[in-house]
Design an enzyme around this catalytic site. Structure first.
Site, PDB file in Angstrom:
ATOM      1  N   HIS A 191       0.854  -1.188   0.000  1.00  0.00           N
ATOM      2  CA  HIS A 191       0.000   0.000   0.000  1.00  0.00           C
ATOM      3  C   HIS A 191       0.895   1.244   0.000  1.00  0.00           C
ATOM      4  O   HIS A 191       1.871   1.291   0.748  1.00  0.00           O
ATOM      5  CB  HIS A 191      -0.906  -0.014   1.234  1.00  0.00           C
ATOM      6  CG  HIS A 191      -1.907   1.084   1.224  1.00  0.00           C
ATOM      7  ND1 HIS A 191      -3.037   1.043   0.453  1.00  0.00           N
ATOM      8  CD2 HIS A 191      -1.923   2.288   1.850  1.00  0.00           C
ATOM      9  CE1 HIS A 191      -3.721   2.174   0.612  1.00  0.00           C
ATOM     10  NE2 HIS A 191      -3.062   2.943   1.463  1.00  0.00           N
ATOM     11  N   GLU A 251       8.891   1.470  -2.913  1.00  0.00           N
ATOM     12  CA  GLU A 251       8.256   0.199  -3.295  1.00  0.00           C
ATOM     13  C   GLU A 251       9.237  -0.704  -4.034  1.00  0.00           C
ATOM     14  O   GLU A 251       9.385  -1.881  -3.711  1.00  0.00           O
ATOM     15  CB  GLU A 251       7.022   0.457  -4.171  1.00  0.00           C
ATOM     16  CG  GLU A 251       5.910   1.145  -3.422  1.00  0.00           C
ATOM     17  CD  GLU A 251       4.637   1.305  -4.243  1.00  0.00           C
ATOM     18  OE1 GLU A 251       3.591   1.435  -3.628  1.00  0.00           O
ATOM     19  OE2 GLU A 251       4.697   1.316  -5.488  1.00  0.00           O
TER      20      GLU A 251
END
Ligand code: GRF
Length: 197
Positions: free
Chosen positions: A113, A183
């Site tokens: 997320h 990420e």
């Protein structure tokens, strides 16, 4: 070796990084990529999504799923099992998962997320909506959360968080770029670590 299915509906930049695997330093010098997992399947709900091209370039089979069958049946559990999949990675997959699938892969399914959960999670919190909310609330930092998946959106046990600063002139796009760097740096390494458990 764990056989992984990546669920993605978008461009697939994280899927690409996971397919490549994390970079590590060899004991005899230099950088190596040793993958304790194999990405055996890309699951997608959007024809034409970038992730399908990435799958093709890497000769990874794809499963294009149908909404009716996904939610009315058992979430393609049979197909995943038949493909030998034992670990699921959600990377930009926006549909809520059917309970049958969550039960089948409990503790073997993770999601990433683009914010620091439990803040800025839940339905509708994806893409730039997340970054807009973070900036509107004048947060000093944002980041990523890698977590196990349970029945509630963005709620399962947190495995890893990494942070970045939110500057005063930050825009949703500039924040998205900072978050994406995190990420790509952390997700493949987290998958590799979990694949060895
Ligand atoms: C990422 O920002 C991830 O955090 C979110 O969806 C996005 C996927 O991006 N869950 P990409 O398709 O991997 O580029």
């Amino acid at each position: 070796m764990k056989q992984i299915a990546i669920f993605s509906s978008g461009t697939g930049s994280n899927a690409k990084k996971i397919i490549e695997g994390p970079l590590s330093i060899s004991p005899v010098g230099g950088e190596v990529r040793v993958l304790p997992y194999k990405v055996s399947l890309i699951v997608c709900n959007k024809p034409g999504a970038g992730v399908l091209k990435i799958a093709g370039e890497n000769s990874i089979p794809t499963l294009l799923i149908d909404k009716e069958k996904f939610f009315r049946g058992n979430g393609y559990t049979d197909e995943l099992r038949a493909a030998g999949i034992d670990f699921l990675v959600l990377a930009g997959f926006l549909w809520k998962l059917p309970v049958a699938l969550i039960k089948e892969f409990q503790g073997k399914m993770i999601n990433i997320h683009p914010a620091l959960l439990p803040k800025y999670g839940g339905q509708g919190m994806y893409g730039n909506f997340v970054h807009e909310a973070v900036i509107a609330n004048k947060e000093n930092e944002s980041g990523i959360t890698i977590h196990y998946v349970d029945e509630v959106y963005d709620h399962g046990q947190i495995i890893l968080q990494a942070t970045c600063l939110v500057s005063e002139d930050e825009t949703p796009d500039s924040l998205a770029k900072k978050v994406q760097v995190l990420e790509h740096r952390h997700f493949p390494a987290a998958v590799a670590l979990l694949a060895t458990l």
